[in-house]
Design an enzyme around this catalytic site. Sequence first.
Site, PDB file in Angstrom:
ATOM      1  N   TYR A 167       2.770  -9.713   8.954  1.00 34.93           N
ATOM      2  CA  TYR A 167       2.295  -8.527   8.781  1.00 34.93           C
ATOM      3  C   TYR A 167       3.202  -7.553   9.147  1.00 34.93           C
ATOM      4  O   TYR A 167       3.651  -6.443   8.359  1.00 34.93           O
ATOM      5  CB  TYR A 167       1.134  -8.427  10.043  1.00 34.93           C
ATOM      6  CG  TYR A 167       0.723  -6.715  10.316  1.00 34.93           C
ATOM      7  CD1 TYR A 167      -0.307  -6.195   9.554  1.00 34.93           C
ATOM      8  CD2 TYR A 167       1.421  -6.090  11.239  1.00 34.93           C
ATOM      9  CE1 TYR A 167      -0.848  -5.060   9.847  1.00 34.93           C
ATOM     10  CE2 TYR A 167       1.230  -4.830  11.505  1.00 34.93           C
ATOM     11  CZ  TYR A 167      -0.110  -4.012  10.866  1.00 34.93           C
ATOM     12  OH  TYR A 167      -0.454  -2.984  10.928  1.00 34.93           O
TER      13      TYR A 167
HETATM   14  N1  NAP Z   1      -5.513   0.926  14.242  1.00 35.44           N
HETATM   15  C1  NAP Z   1      -4.217   0.936  14.348  1.00 35.44           C
HETATM   16  O1  NAP Z   1      -3.900   1.284  15.567  1.00 35.44           O
HETATM   17  C2  NAP Z   1      -2.968   0.808  13.563  1.00 35.44           C
HETATM   18  C3  NAP Z   1      -1.732   1.063  13.888  1.00 35.44           C
HETATM   19  C4  NAP Z   1      -0.645   0.776  12.935  1.00 35.44           C
HETATM   20  C5  NAP Z   1      -0.870   0.757  11.569  1.00 35.44           C
HETATM   21  N2  NAP Z   1      -2.335   0.481  11.143  1.00 35.44           N
HETATM   22  C6  NAP Z   1      -2.493   0.281   9.686  1.00 35.44           C
HETATM   23  O2  NAP Z   1      -3.818   0.999   9.538  1.00 35.44           O
HETATM   24  C7  NAP Z   1      -4.186   0.690   8.321  1.00 35.44           C
HETATM   25  C8  NAP Z   1      -5.784   0.204   8.395  1.00 35.44           C
HETATM   26  O3  NAP Z   1      -5.947  -0.369   9.423  1.00 35.44           O
HETATM   27  P1  NAP Z   1      -7.318   0.030  10.674  1.00 35.44           P
HETATM   28  O4  NAP Z   1      -6.541  -0.102  11.943  1.00 35.44           O
HETATM   29  O5  NAP Z   1      -8.130   0.855  10.039  1.00 35.44           O
HETATM   30  O6  NAP Z   1      -7.879  -1.337  10.546  1.00 35.44           O
HETATM   31  P2  NAP Z   1      -9.362  -1.826   9.865  1.00 35.44           P
HETATM   32  O7  NAP Z   1     -10.453  -1.125  10.267  1.00 35.44           O
HETATM   33  O8  NAP Z   1      -9.421  -3.313  10.244  1.00 35.44           O
HETATM   34  O9  NAP Z   1      -8.963  -1.656   8.287  1.00 35.44           O
HETATM   35  C9  NAP Z   1      -8.364  -2.796   7.514  1.00 35.44           C
HETATM   36  C10 NAP Z   1      -9.184  -2.705   6.325  1.00 35.44           C
HETATM   37  O10 NAP Z   1      -8.660  -3.474   5.394  1.00 35.44           O
HETATM   38  C11 NAP Z   1      -9.577  -4.152   4.696  1.00 35.44           C
HETATM   39  N3  NAP Z   1      -9.116  -5.403   4.057  1.00 35.44           N
HETATM   40  C12 NAP Z   1      -8.754  -6.329   4.876  1.00 35.44           C
HETATM   41  N4  NAP Z   1      -8.529  -7.536   3.672  1.00 35.44           N
HETATM   42  C13 NAP Z   1      -8.861  -6.920   2.487  1.00 35.44           C
HETATM   43  C14 NAP Z   1      -9.027  -7.431   1.735  1.00 35.44           C
HETATM   44  N5  NAP Z   1      -8.627  -8.933   1.321  1.00 35.44           N
HETATM   45  N6  NAP Z   1      -9.271  -7.047   0.157  1.00 35.44           N
HETATM   46  C15 NAP Z   1      -9.844  -5.591   0.265  1.00 35.44           C
HETATM   47  N7  NAP Z   1      -9.713  -5.059   1.661  1.00 35.44           N
HETATM   48  C16 NAP Z   1      -9.262  -5.583   2.635  1.00 35.44           C
HETATM   49  C17 NAP Z   1     -10.715  -4.313   5.477  1.00 35.44           C
HETATM   50  O11 NAP Z   1     -11.925  -4.390   4.659  1.00 35.44           O
HETATM   51  P3  NAP Z   1     -13.089  -5.341   5.503  1.00 35.44           P
HETATM   52  O12 NAP Z   1     -13.410  -4.514   6.814  1.00 35.44           O
HETATM   53  O13 NAP Z   1     -14.261  -5.104   4.703  1.00 35.44           O
HETATM   54  O14 NAP Z   1     -12.549  -6.747   5.720  1.00 35.44           O
HETATM   55  C18 NAP Z   1     -10.316  -2.956   6.303  1.00 35.44           C
HETATM   56  O15 NAP Z   1     -11.529  -1.997   5.612  1.00 35.44           O
HETATM   57  C19 NAP Z   1      -3.624  -0.764   7.792  1.00 35.44           C
HETATM   58  O16 NAP Z   1      -2.558  -0.507   7.066  1.00 35.44           O
HETATM   59  C20 NAP Z   1      -2.805  -1.077   9.449  1.00 35.44           C
HETATM   60  O17 NAP Z   1      -1.884  -1.726   9.246  1.00 35.44           O
HETATM   61  C21 NAP Z   1      -3.154   0.779  12.087  1.00 35.44           C
END
Ligand code: NAP
Length: 250
Positions: A167
């Site tokens: 990651y």
């Molecule tokens: N939350 C935080 O604190 C945080 C911090 C730093 C960076 N980020 C970044 O923010 C971004 C969004 O993450 P989030 O925190 O919002 O988490 P999240 O709600 O788990 O979102 C991740 C998304 O990616 C999709 N996904 C995963 N595998 C996939 C695949 N094979 N094909 C298509 N879609 C796929 C998931 O879809 P499904 O649910 O349908 O699997 C989900 O909608 C990411 O790039 C993450 O690295 C988040």
Amino acid sequence: MQADYSPAPDLLKERVIAVTGAGSGFGQAAAKAYAAHGATVILLGRTLSKLEETYDAIEAAGGAQPAIFPINLESLTEQEYYALSETIYKEFNRLDGLLHCAAQLALLSRIDDYDLETWNKVMQVNLTAPFMLTQVCLPLLKRADDASIIFTSDQVGRKGKAYWGAYGVSKFGVEGLMQILAEETENSPLRVNSIAPGAARTALRAWAYPGEDPQDRPLPEAFMRPFLYLMGPDSAGVTGQAFDAQAEKL
Ligand SMILES: NC(=O)c1ccc[n+]([C@@H]2O[C@H](COP(=O)([O-])OP(=O)(O)OC[C@H]3O[C@@H](n4cnc5c(N)ncnc54)[C@H](OP(=O)(O)O)[C@@H]3O)[C@@H](O)[C@H]2O)c1
């Protein structure tokens, strides 16, 4: 971005913007925010029911009717990427923005024990898929008068942190991809930037920090200002920059 930046209500009027990971977390919050500011949003993600949830929320809020394309970034073939961009071309005849939000964390482990299968899967979803989707969308984005690509990154992709494995490395790759593409397009109206969104209450965060009370973290909606700023015309000329949404939080 000015500290008091406030996006105009019609910031993204008549724009077509594609968002991956649009069924949850940051992707869903951004899709809703873009629609609320006038965009027609193309919802890309793995789980149809989650994309429909975003669709319904946008419609209920009076936004332009979105489009839904369920895609699995782990297994999408080159032909399917081209078919997707062809469909966008046929349905909308334009694309003004692309936000890459979809990502997998999958495993926290020291490098000694990190298994190859998981490594390849995370690299595929987090790095190869954004590369390929960007590539097939570039002809449409380059045709737009003012277009933007945003890569969602992470602090662990800017400074290495133990146990974040594929990651973390994939996010370093995303930062590199952003910089390379920004330089290749620097004399065009297309801008390319990354945002490290900061800690928010999402499934990915809960998985990484099971001991943390999710209520201690803000919802992704609290971090939308840089996502709007970089997607809209106010950031014209800003390219190749790594933004920190934690610092830009409302
Ligand atoms: N939350 C935080 O604190 C945080 C911090 C730093 C960076 N980020 C970044 O923010 C971004 C969004 O993450 P989030 O925190 O919002 O988490 P999240 O709600 O788990 O979102 C991740 C998304 O990616 C999709 N996904 C995963 N595998 C996939 C695949 N094979 N094909 C298509 N879609 C796929 C998931 O879809 P499904 O649910 O349908 O699997 C989900 O909608 C990411 O790039 C993450 O690295 C988040």
